[in-house]
Write a protein that holds these residues in place. Structure first.
Motif, PDB file in Angstrom:
ATOM      1  N   UNK A  49    -113.443   6.378  24.590  1.00  0.00           N
ATOM      2  CA  UNK A  49    -113.543   7.513  25.505  1.00  0.00           C
ATOM      3  C   UNK A  49    -112.500   7.268  26.588  1.00  0.00           C
ATOM      4  N   UNK A  50    -111.602   8.226  26.800  1.00  0.00           N
ATOM      5  CA  UNK A  50    -110.592   8.127  27.842  1.00  0.00           C
ATOM      6  C   UNK A  50    -110.671   9.380  28.698  1.00  0.00           C
ATOM      7  N   UNK A  51    -110.702   9.186  30.022  1.00  0.00           N
ATOM      8  CA  UNK A  51    -110.719  10.323  30.928  1.00  0.00           C
ATOM      9  C   UNK A  51    -109.315  10.557  31.470  1.00  0.00           C
ATOM     10  N   UNK A  52    -108.877  11.809  31.404  1.00  0.00           N
ATOM     11  CA  UNK A  52    -107.569  12.221  31.902  1.00  0.00           C
ATOM     12  C   UNK A  52    -107.786  13.077  33.143  1.00  0.00           C
ATOM     13  N   UNK A  62    -106.397   5.891  34.180  1.00  0.00           N
ATOM     14  CA  UNK A  62    -106.966   6.457  32.964  1.00  0.00           C
ATOM     15  C   UNK A  62    -108.221   5.675  32.594  1.00  0.00           C
ATOM     16  N   UNK A  63    -109.372   6.022  33.174  1.00  0.00           N
ATOM     17  CA  UNK A  63    -110.599   5.306  32.839  1.00  0.00           C
ATOM     18  C   UNK A  63    -110.882   5.406  31.336  1.00  0.00           C
ATOM     19  N   UNK A  64    -111.281   4.286  30.747  1.00  0.00           N
ATOM     20  CA  UNK A  64    -111.543   4.244  29.308  1.00  0.00           C
ATOM     21  C   UNK A  64    -112.669   3.268  29.012  1.00  0.00           C
ATOM     22  N   UNK A  65    -113.288   3.462  27.864  1.00  0.00           N
ATOM     23  CA  UNK A  65    -114.339   2.557  27.401  1.00  0.00           C
ATOM     24  C   UNK A  65    -114.569   2.793  25.917  1.00  0.00           C
ATOM     25  N   UNK A  66    -115.240   1.849  25.281  1.00  0.00           N
ATOM     26  CA  UNK A  66    -115.492   1.939  23.843  1.00  0.00           C
ATOM     27  C   UNK A  66    -116.986   1.889  23.586  1.00  0.00           C
ATOM     28  N   UNK A  67    -117.444   2.777  22.708  1.00  0.00           N
ATOM     29  CA  UNK A  67    -118.883   2.854  22.431  1.00  0.00           C
ATOM     30  C   UNK A  67    -119.358   1.674  21.590  1.00  0.00           C
ATOM     31  N   UNK A  68    -120.591   1.243  21.879  1.00  0.00           N
ATOM     32  CA  UNK A  68    -121.213   0.173  21.090  1.00  0.00           C
ATOM     33  C   UNK A  68    -122.061   0.788  19.971  1.00  0.00           C
ATOM     34  N   UNK A  69    -122.843  -0.006  19.286  1.00  0.00           N
ATOM     35  CA  UNK A  69    -123.638   0.463  18.145  1.00  0.00           C
ATOM     36  C   UNK A  69    -124.654   1.543  18.540  1.00  0.00           C
ATOM     37  N   UNK A  70    -125.046   1.578  19.812  1.00  0.00           N
ATOM     38  CA  UNK A  70    -125.979   2.604  20.291  1.00  0.00           C
ATOM     39  C   UNK A  70    -125.251   3.808  20.871  1.00  0.00           C
TER      40      UNK A  70
END
Length: 150
Positions: A49-52, A62-70
């Protein structure tokens, strides 16, 4: 989706991470941001997920993160700084896998492995992404995105 577009998206993502990772620290206040991303209602691991930023101060972040199994993610602007600046954003999504859907082998990049983005182009392009969010001064701990692959 064309190979050119996929490689272009990959280059943009790499540039974004490099740009945010090379900064000596943010020059704007960051607030905590987390949430959940699902595909057709099901939690999905490995979605970036990246916010523009749409406008204003902090547009270079550019805030970003990656989803886990949940399907849960927490945003950051660099490897050492969590959160996002307050503001209006367009949300972009990517999930790179091998063409058969299996994970990219350890130590390889998407470009090295011939990976493809499993997320439709409408979610990867700032001009067509239907997902927008507002990050308030007190942060956001309940962002929720449900992507439709068809």
């Amino acid at each position: 989706m064309s190979k050119f577009f996929c490689l272009g998206s990959l280059a943009l993502a790499a540039f974004t991470v490099a740009l945010t990772g090379c900064s000596g620290g943010t020059d704007v206040e960051l607030v905590p941001v987390s949430g959940t991303v699902t595909v057709a209602g099901k939690p999905t691991e490995g979605i970036t997920v990246t916010l523009l930023r749409q406008s204003g101060e902090g547009k270079q972040h550019f805030p970003y993160g990656k989803s886990d199994a949940e399907g849960k993610f927490t945003l950051k602007v660099s490897e050492t700084e969590s959160g996002a600046p307050v503001g209006q954003y367009t949300a972009l999504f990517e999930r790179w896998t091998l063409p058969d859907g299996s994970p990219i082998p350890e130590g390889q990049t998407p470009a090295d492995s011939g990976a493809v983005n499993q997320i439709p182009q409408r979610y990867t392009d700032p001009s067509t992404s239907p997902e927008t969010v507002t990050i308030a001064a007190d942060g956001a701990d309940n962002l929720s995105f449900d992507l439709k692959l068809k």
